[in-house]
Design a protein around this motif. Structure first.
Motif, PDB file in Angstrom:
ATOM      1  N   UNK A   1      44.034  58.158  42.800  1.00 17.63           N
ATOM      2  CA  UNK A   1      43.257  57.214  42.034  1.00 17.63           C
ATOM      3  C   UNK A   1      43.478  55.824  42.642  1.00 17.63           C
ATOM      4  N   UNK A   2      42.394  55.169  42.971  1.00 17.76           N
ATOM      5  CA  UNK A   2      42.471  53.820  43.538  1.00 17.76           C
ATOM      6  C   UNK A   2      42.213  52.799  42.439  1.00 17.76           C
ATOM      7  N   UNK A   3      43.176  51.895  42.244  1.00 17.54           N
ATOM      8  CA  UNK A   3      43.087  50.880  41.190  1.00 17.54           C
ATOM      9  C   UNK A   3      43.274  49.507  41.816  1.00 17.54           C
ATOM     10  N   UNK A   4      42.290  48.648  41.611  1.00 25.10           N
ATOM     11  CA  UNK A   4      42.385  47.268  42.077  1.00 25.10           C
ATOM     12  C   UNK A   4      41.992  46.332  40.933  1.00 25.10           C
ATOM     13  N   UNK A   5      42.346  45.079  41.104  1.00 23.94           N
ATOM     14  CA  UNK A   5      42.064  44.077  40.080  1.00 23.94           C
ATOM     15  C   UNK A   5      41.311  42.912  40.700  1.00 23.94           C
ATOM     16  N   UNK A   6      40.042  42.747  40.343  1.00 20.23           N
ATOM     17  CA  UNK A   6      39.299  41.583  40.831  1.00 20.23           C
ATOM     18  C   UNK A   6      39.976  40.299  40.352  1.00 20.23           C
ATOM     19  N   UNK A   7      39.997  39.310  41.189  1.00 18.93           N
ATOM     20  CA  UNK A   7      40.625  38.033  40.830  1.00 18.93           C
ATOM     21  C   UNK A   7      39.640  37.165  40.061  1.00 18.93           C
ATOM     22  N   UNK A   8      39.306  37.628  38.878  1.00 23.40           N
ATOM     23  CA  UNK A   8      38.404  36.907  37.986  1.00 23.40           C
ATOM     24  C   UNK A   8      39.215  36.265  36.871  1.00 23.40           C
ATOM     25  N   UNK A   9      38.681  35.214  36.299  1.00 25.44           N
ATOM     26  CA  UNK A   9      39.350  34.564  35.175  1.00 25.44           C
ATOM     27  C   UNK A   9      39.415  35.522  33.987  1.00 25.44           C
ATOM     28  N   UNK A  10      40.552  35.568  33.300  1.00 20.13           N
ATOM     29  CA  UNK A  10      40.650  36.412  32.112  1.00 20.13           C
ATOM     30  C   UNK A  10      39.849  35.810  30.964  1.00 20.13           C
ATOM     31  N   UNK A  11      39.534  36.633  29.983  1.00 19.71           N
ATOM     32  CA  UNK A  11      38.791  36.187  28.793  1.00 19.71           C
ATOM     33  C   UNK A  11      39.687  36.325  27.579  1.00 19.71           C
ATOM     34  N   UNK A  12      39.825  35.231  26.840  1.00 20.49           N
ATOM     35  CA  UNK A  12      40.660  35.249  25.641  1.00 20.49           C
ATOM     36  C   UNK A  12      39.799  35.456  24.407  1.00 20.49           C
ATOM     37  N   UNK A  13      40.241  36.334  23.525  1.00 18.88           N
ATOM     38  CA  UNK A  13      39.585  36.527  22.236  1.00 18.88           C
ATOM     39  C   UNK A  13      40.577  36.164  21.141  1.00 18.88           C
ATOM     40  N   UNK A  14      40.366  35.011  20.509  1.00 19.04           N
ATOM     41  CA  UNK A  14      41.224  34.589  19.415  1.00 19.04           C
ATOM     42  C   UNK A  14      41.076  35.467  18.187  1.00 19.04           C
ATOM     43  N   UNK A  15      39.930  36.058  18.027  1.00 20.41           N
ATOM     44  CA  UNK A  15      39.697  36.945  16.886  1.00 20.41           C
ATOM     45  C   UNK A  15      40.472  38.245  17.023  1.00 20.41           C
ATOM     46  N   UNK A  16      40.466  38.796  18.246  1.00 17.81           N
ATOM     47  CA  UNK A  16      41.186  40.051  18.490  1.00 17.81           C
ATOM     48  C   UNK A  16      42.632  39.820  18.936  1.00 17.81           C
ATOM     49  N   UNK A  17      42.963  38.579  19.287  1.00 18.98           N
ATOM     50  CA  UNK A  17      44.271  38.210  19.818  1.00 18.98           C
ATOM     51  C   UNK A  17      44.633  39.035  21.056  1.00 18.98           C
ATOM     52  N   UNK A  18      43.697  39.012  22.016  1.00 15.03           N
ATOM     53  CA  UNK A  18      43.913  39.692  23.291  1.00 15.03           C
ATOM     54  C   UNK A  18      43.404  38.813  24.429  1.00 15.03           C
ATOM     55  N   UNK A  19      43.918  39.085  25.606  1.00 16.73           N
ATOM     56  CA  UNK A  19      43.376  38.533  26.845  1.00 16.73           C
ATOM     57  C   UNK A  19      42.827  39.725  27.614  1.00 16.73           C
ATOM     58  N   UNK A  20      41.541  39.686  27.927  1.00 18.18           N
ATOM     59  CA  UNK A  20      40.878  40.782  28.632  1.00 18.18           C
ATOM     60  C   UNK A  20      40.703  40.426  30.103  1.00 18.18           C
ATOM     61  N   UNK A  21      40.772  41.455  30.949  1.00 18.20           N
ATOM     62  CA  UNK A  21      40.629  41.276  32.391  1.00 18.20           C
ATOM     63  C   UNK A  21      40.108  42.584  32.977  1.00 18.20           C
ATOM     64  N   UNK A  22      39.422  42.515  34.114  1.00 24.23           N
ATOM     65  CA  UNK A  22      38.837  43.732  34.669  1.00 24.23           C
ATOM     66  C   UNK A  22      39.774  44.460  35.640  1.00 24.23           C
ATOM     67  N   UNK A  23      39.538  45.752  35.745  1.00 24.75           N
ATOM     68  CA  UNK A  23      40.149  46.584  36.785  1.00 24.75           C
ATOM     69  C   UNK A  23      39.027  47.423  37.379  1.00 24.75           C
ATOM     70  N   UNK A  24      39.198  47.801  38.618  1.00 27.95           N
ATOM     71  CA  UNK A  24      38.287  48.754  39.252  1.00 27.95           C
ATOM     72  C   UNK A  24      39.079  50.026  39.495  1.00 27.95           C
ATOM     73  N   UNK A  25      38.625  51.115  38.886  1.00 31.15           N
ATOM     74  CA  UNK A  25      39.272  52.417  39.043  1.00 31.15           C
ATOM     75  C   UNK A  25      38.294  53.311  39.790  1.00 31.15           C
TER      76      UNK A  25
END
Length: 96
Positions: free
Chosen positions: A1-25
């Motif tokens: 399985x090849x997993x990489x992470x694009x160097x994109x800005x993370x997205x914060x959700x104050x409502x969900x209290x998470x920081x989201x970010x992408x991966x390519x699998x």
């Protein structure tokens, strides 16, 4: 399985209290996230404010991506949410 992470800005959700970010699998885009609790417990975020969450994520991105890579490997590339308990388990076992 090849997993990489694009160097994109993370997205914060104050409502969900998470920081989201992408991966390519294997070339497929997967939305991953880390909880505010995990960022506070393990990565030095001082509060659930946007600046603190994104700052902690950016400062510790390599460690967060390493834990996410392992979680994605364990779940067959499914959507990953890093929680404080998983980060604690991952880091304890990474040192062993």
């Amino acid at each position: 399985m090849q997993i990489t992470f694009p160097k994109e800005a993370p997205e914060y959700s104050g409502r969900e209290l998470i920081v989201a970010f992408p991966a390519l699998v294997n070339g497929e885009r997967i939305r991953c996230s880390i909880t505010a609790e995990a960022l506070e417990d393990h990565f030095g975020a001082a509060s659930p404010r946007l600046e603190d969450m994104v700052g902690a994520f950016d400062a510790h991105r390599p460690r967060i991506e390493a834990a996410t890579r392992r979680l994605l490997s364990e779940t067959g590339g499914q959507c990953a949410m890093l929680r404080s308990g998983y980060v604690r388990f991952y880091e304890a076992n990474a040192r062993a």
